[in-house]
Design a protein around this motif. Structure first.
Motif, PDB file in Angstrom:
ATOM      1  N   GLY A 209      27.269  32.824  29.085  1.00 59.36           N
ATOM      2  CA  GLY A 209      26.545  33.686  28.150  1.00 59.36           C
ATOM      3  C   GLY A 209      26.432  33.097  26.756  1.00 59.36           C
TER       4      GLY A 209
ATOM      5  N   LYS B 103      33.657  34.812  28.392  1.00 60.94           N
ATOM      6  CA  LYS B 103      32.321  35.253  27.984  1.00 60.94           C
ATOM      7  C   LYS B 103      32.149  34.829  26.534  1.00 60.94           C
TER       8      LYS B 103
ATOM      9  N   LYS C 198      26.418  38.691  30.619  1.00 61.07           N
ATOM     10  CA  LYS C 198      27.622  37.859  30.451  1.00 61.07           C
ATOM     11  C   LYS C 198      28.669  38.262  31.482  1.00 61.07           C
ATOM     12  N   GLN C 199      28.858  39.575  31.629  1.00 58.23           N
ATOM     13  CA  GLN C 199      29.888  40.074  32.538  1.00 58.23           C
ATOM     14  C   GLN C 199      29.597  39.629  33.974  1.00 58.23           C
TER      15      GLN C 199
ATOM     16  N   TYR D  12      30.250  35.971  34.320  1.00 61.23           N
ATOM     17  CA  TYR D  12      31.693  35.733  34.281  1.00 61.23           C
ATOM     18  C   TYR D  12      32.301  36.013  35.661  1.00 61.23           C
TER      19      TYR D  12
END
Ligand code: SF4
Length: 445
Positions: free
Chosen positions: A309, A337, A358-359, A362
């Motif tokens: 991210g 992240k 991002k999550q 990840y």
């Protein structure tokens, strides 16, 4: 967008009196505290705690020590006393009842514990080299060895150069002296840390320094690693960038000078993202080199961290990263992240990536690396490995340790059954009986 503001690191003032041996002690204590994120303070007023390393050799030296303690108490008030005069704690307490703690010479752990108490460390994943658990309790059998300060690079997500300045390497003879003392005091594993271990000595132009045993050692990663390897402890290299000369460390692994372990913070694989991150040693042929390292040292463990991210990271960049990870089959992977930090250039970059994306990314990296780790560990079942013991459980008769592929706190563990009679710091041979995503299970033999 939430921008993370870094907490201010605690500051330590230092007065070092007496002989050169005392100076080495002061250097060791400060190296440890710096590795834990503490800053030095040039004056009493700016310090959260003042450390007075005393001399007690002659009456005049004792008087000088008392004067220094008195001055620190008057100007700051929060004072920890160490050094030879610490033996006479009663005399010091009588004169200065407010001193926070008094320890004798070479009592590093006690001094560091007293500083922790007086000015607790403020862990920060953005600047720390030592894992948070390592701050609290580094057992005597492994020690972090910091070889330089600062960094010459300017990675877009990082504030280290801004906080700590350009690279300043310690003299290799001073590092070796510290390592020798650590080994003499029971260290069985040296964890070499710095912001950029492969750049060690650039600022010293890699010049040679005389060794007390004769000969000289160059301020260069390979020379330093070889000399550290001669001390008989495990030597583990952290934060190594894949510059071409890193290839020269690989033979040191086959020769047994350093552990077959490399901690290389790749951070990403997509050439576009790496360019925008302004990463050093951004070498397109890195996978080829990883392959060649494995041909030379088949049991080499490679650990790395990755940022997902980063601003501008597209779906294609991320797919590139996953494919790269699949091919590289690294042994240990940590993912983060991207988090905008105050003062880092990437914080003000366009194209910030949404938090839910991002999550997702990840989780995808973590799932992939867990699968690879599980497969790699399963392949070790039935083999014999060396294990350094970190803790024993008298009740169950078991012990927990690490293989050469595991750094403390950040990698996996080896759980041993029927391990009675072992103590932390022992290095034993064990047969691997089982495995899971991160750990191995076995029995000493
Ligand atoms: S190499 Fe980059 S990430 Fe590492 S300390 Fe230097 S600037 Fe920061």
């Amino acid at each position: 967008m939430n921008v993370t503001t870094l907490p201010k690191p605690p500051r330590v003032g230092l007065v070092s009196l007496g002989c050169p041996k005392n100076l080495v002690d002061s250097e060791r204590i400060m190296t440890k505290l710096r590795a834990e994120g503490y800053d030095m303070s040039a004056d009493y007023a700016g310090a959260d705690v003042v450390l007075v390393n005393t001399c007690g050799f002659l009456d005049s030296a004792k008087e000088e020590s008392l004067e220094a303690i008195g001055e620190a108490i008057a100007d700051n008030g929060r004072v920890v006393v160490t050094g030879c005069f610490g033996k006479e704690a009663d005399v010091i307490r009588q004169r200065f009842p407010d001193v926070l703690a008094i320890t004798g010479a070479h009592e590093y752990e006690q001094v560091v514990a007293a500083v922790h108490e007086a000015a607790p460390p403020v862990p920060s994943p953005f600047v720390d080299l030592v894992p948070e658990a390592g701050l609290k309790l580094t057992p005597r059998h492994y020690s972090y060895l910091k070889i330089s300060e600062g960094c010459n690079h300017r990675c877009a997500f990082c504030i280290i150069p801004h906080l700590r300045g350009d690279l300043v390497s310690r003299r290799p003879d001073a590092i070796l002296r510290e390592a020798e003392k650590l080994v003499a005091a029971g260290t069985r594993e040296l964890l070499v840390i710095s912001q950029d271990t492969s750049a060690y000595g650039v600022d010293l132009r890699h010049k040679g320094f005389p060794l007390k045993s004769g000969g000289e050692v160059r301020a260069h990663m390979t020379d330093l690693a070889r000399e550290l390897g001669r001390l008989g402890a495990w030597v583990r290299l952290h934060y190594v960038y894949p510059y071409p000369h890193v290839d020269n460390v690989i033979p040191l692994m086959s020769e047994g000078f350093v552990l077959p372990y490399l901690d290389i913070p790749f951070q990403h694989a997509s050439p576009d993202v790496l360019r925008r991150m302004r990463r050093p040693a951004n070498d397109a042929k890195v996978l080829q080199r990883v392959r060649s390292w494995r041909e030379q040292v088949p049991d080499i463990a490679i650990r790395s961290t990755f940022v997902v991210g980063f601003p501008g990271e597209t779906q294609e960049d991320f797919a590139y990263l996953l494919a790269w990870l699949e091919e590289a089959r690294l042994d240990r992977v940590g993912a983060f992240k991207f988090e905008p930090v105050e003062g880092a250039p990437a914080t003000s970059m366009d194209q910030q990536v949404a938090e839910d994306v991002k999550q997702e990314r990840y989780e995808a990296v973590m799932a992939l690396s867990a699968r690879i780790s599980e497969e790699k560990l399963a392949a070790k079942v039935g083999s014999r490995i060396d294990v350094i013991i970190d803790a024993v459980d008298a009740e169950s008769g078991g012990a927990t340790g690490r293989s050469k592929a595991d750094a403390p706190e950040i990698d996996g563990e080896v759980h041993l059954r029927d391990a009675g009679g072992l103590a932390p710091g022992d290095i034993v041979s064990a047969r691997v009986e089982d495995s899971d995503e991160h750990d191995l299970y076995g029995v000493p033999n």
